[in-house]
Design an enzyme around this catalytic site. Structure first.
Site, short mmCIF file in Angstrom:
data_model
loop_
_atom_site.label_atom_id
_atom_site.label_comp_id
_atom_site.label_asym_id
_atom_site.label_seq_id
_atom_site.Cartn_x
_atom_site.Cartn_y
_atom_site.Cartn_z
N LYS A 83 0.85 -1.20 0.00
CA LYS A 83 0.00 0.00 0.00
C LYS A 83 0.88 1.24 0.00
O LYS A 83 1.99 1.22 0.53
CB LYS A 83 -0.89 0.04 1.25
CG LYS A 83 -2.13 0.89 1.09
CD LYS A 83 -3.27 0.07 0.50
CE LYS A 83 -4.52 0.88 0.28
NZ LYS A 83 -5.64 0.01 -0.15
N VAL A 191 -17.01 3.97 -5.40
CA VAL A 191 -17.61 2.63 -5.33
C VAL A 191 -19.02 2.71 -4.77
O VAL A 191 -19.95 2.09 -5.30
CB VAL A 191 -16.73 1.67 -4.50
CG1 VAL A 191 -17.38 0.29 -4.44
CG2 VAL A 191 -15.32 1.57 -5.08
N1 PHE Z 1 -7.98 0.31 -3.82
C1 PHE Z 1 -7.85 -1.03 -4.31
C2 PHE Z 1 -8.05 -2.03 -3.17
O1 PHE Z 1 -8.08 -1.67 -2.00
C3 PHE Z 1 -6.48 -1.24 -4.85
C4 PHE Z 1 -6.32 -1.52 -6.31
C5 PHE Z 1 -7.37 -1.59 -7.19
C6 PHE Z 1 -5.08 -1.75 -6.76
C7 PHE Z 1 -7.15 -1.89 -8.50
C8 PHE Z 1 -4.84 -2.06 -8.08
C9 PHE Z 1 -5.89 -2.14 -8.93
O2 PHE Z 1 -8.21 -3.20 -3.40
#
Ligand code: PHE
Length: 354
Positions: A83, A191
């Site tokens: 992350k 989302v």
């Molecule tokens: N924000 C997404 C998650 O927590 C991270 C992500 C999504 C990374 C798409 C790469 C591609 O899962």
């Protein structure tokens, strides 16, 4: 060496690598954490959020990266967890020039890891930000399609949540149908807004909320009931859908819940693992967030790493429904919480690979 140190137990470092740099352009703390590469390249989004202290951002990055390892493992992806978190100053949101500076600082930190970790969008970032990061490193997912990426992942994350909601309704109420069920969505970000539209279209009975009251227009548009976040949290619904920031379920807040089940895309919904037991004791079915929220990463890796077609990738995203159904069954049979069953599945996959 000091004898005292040997006598004390040391909490082991669970993470493979932690990098904290003050961005040369932005002056802001850029934190990149690689939790695990046991299953493959670590992946996890880039979060731009305000924190009182950079060490709070570090704490967040440590927990979020570990959750990404479980997310990838349970989803069956050949990837580990990582992350990126940039601690923004509170109250001031960066203008375009500062934003570019931040993203280039992030890109350089990722480039230094030479492919051990790749980033993607997360809270506070989207495809256009990924394009800016992509100016300085190729280890970035979800750039706009014109630039060779798979684009915005939020609708795919929402698709995965819908599949998860069907599995939850099937397990809790004996039918996967969402029509007529009562849901409360907490958070109308990227989302959450997709989910709200989808659930409204399936004729679910819908409550929505956000700390940002300008989102109220969406509630009107789709015919949902708008409530303040606190009221929505305590609403008497079938399923509560956390779609904002983490840490919302604590021993204090769990006592106020009136829902029957919880499933949503927010990462790290529990303040601590033991809170899953409290939810279980209250008879509330909690679908583990790292299972429910994997749609974006499943889609992006399917298309960008494995050359799957959009249709194939979407089929894999919808597989979250089967994965969750299996976890809920395993939990029931073993007499453990869904959280424990999901964590066991992740550990099992990691052990097999190690
Ligand atoms: N924000 C997404 C998650 O927590 C991270 C992500 C999504 C990374 C798409 C790469 C591609 O899962």
């Amino acid at each position: 060496m000091n004898q005292q140190h040997l006598l004390h137990d040391t909490v082991p470092l669970d993470h493979e690598e932690i990098r904290i740099k003050r961005g040369v352009r932005s002056g802001l703390p850029v934190i990149v954490v690689v939790h695990s590469t046991t299953l493959g390249q670590a992946i996890g989004g880039c979060r731009l959020a305000a924190y009182a202290h950079w060490s709070d951002a570090l704490t967040d990055a440590l927990r979020l990266s570990a959750a990404m390892t479980d997310k990838c493992a349970v989803a069956g992806l050949p990837n580990g967890g990582g992350k990126t978190v940039v601690a923004l100053p509170r109250r001031i949101s960066p203008g375009p020039a500062v934003r570019r500076a931040i993203l280039h600082d992030v890109a350089d930190a990722i480039a230094e890891l030479a492919g051990v970790y790749a980033t993607g969008p997360d809270v506070g970032t989207g495809p256009l930000d990924m394009a800016v990061i992509g100016e300085r490193t190729r280890y970035v997912f979800c750039r706009p399609p014109e630039l060779g990426g798979s684009g915005d992942s939020s609708s795919h994350t929402a698709d995965g949540v819908v599949a998860a909601l069907q599995a939850v309704c099937d397990a809790a109420f004996g039918s996967p149908l969402l029509a007529g069920r009562r849901f409360a969505i907490l958070g109308l970000g990227r989302v959450g807004a997709h989910l709200a539209r989808h659930l409204a279209a399936t004729r679910a009975d819908l409550i929505v909320s956000d700390i940002d009251t300008t989102k109220r227009g969406l509630a009107q548009e789709i015919g949902a009931t708008w409530l303040d976040p606190d009221e929505a949290f305590e609403s008497d619904v079938d399923v509560l859908v956390p779609a904002a920031l983490g840490g919302v379920f604590t021993p204090e807040t769990v006592a106020r819940l009136r829902c029957k089940a919880i499933a949503g895309p927010a990462n790290n919904q529990l303040d601590a693992p033991a809170t899953a037991d409290l939810l279980h004791q209250r008879g509330i079915l909690w679908a583990p967030d790292f299972v429910v929220s994997a749609g974006g990463i499943i889609y992006a890796t399917a298309v960008e790493l494995h050359n799957h077609s959009p249709e194939q990738a979407t089929t894999r995203v919808l597989g979250i429904g089967d994965t969750l159904a299996r976890i809920l069954r395993d939990a029931q049979q073993a007499g453990v919480t869904p959280a424990a069953a999901a964590t066991n599945l992740a550990r099992q996959r990691l052990r097999q690979a190690a």
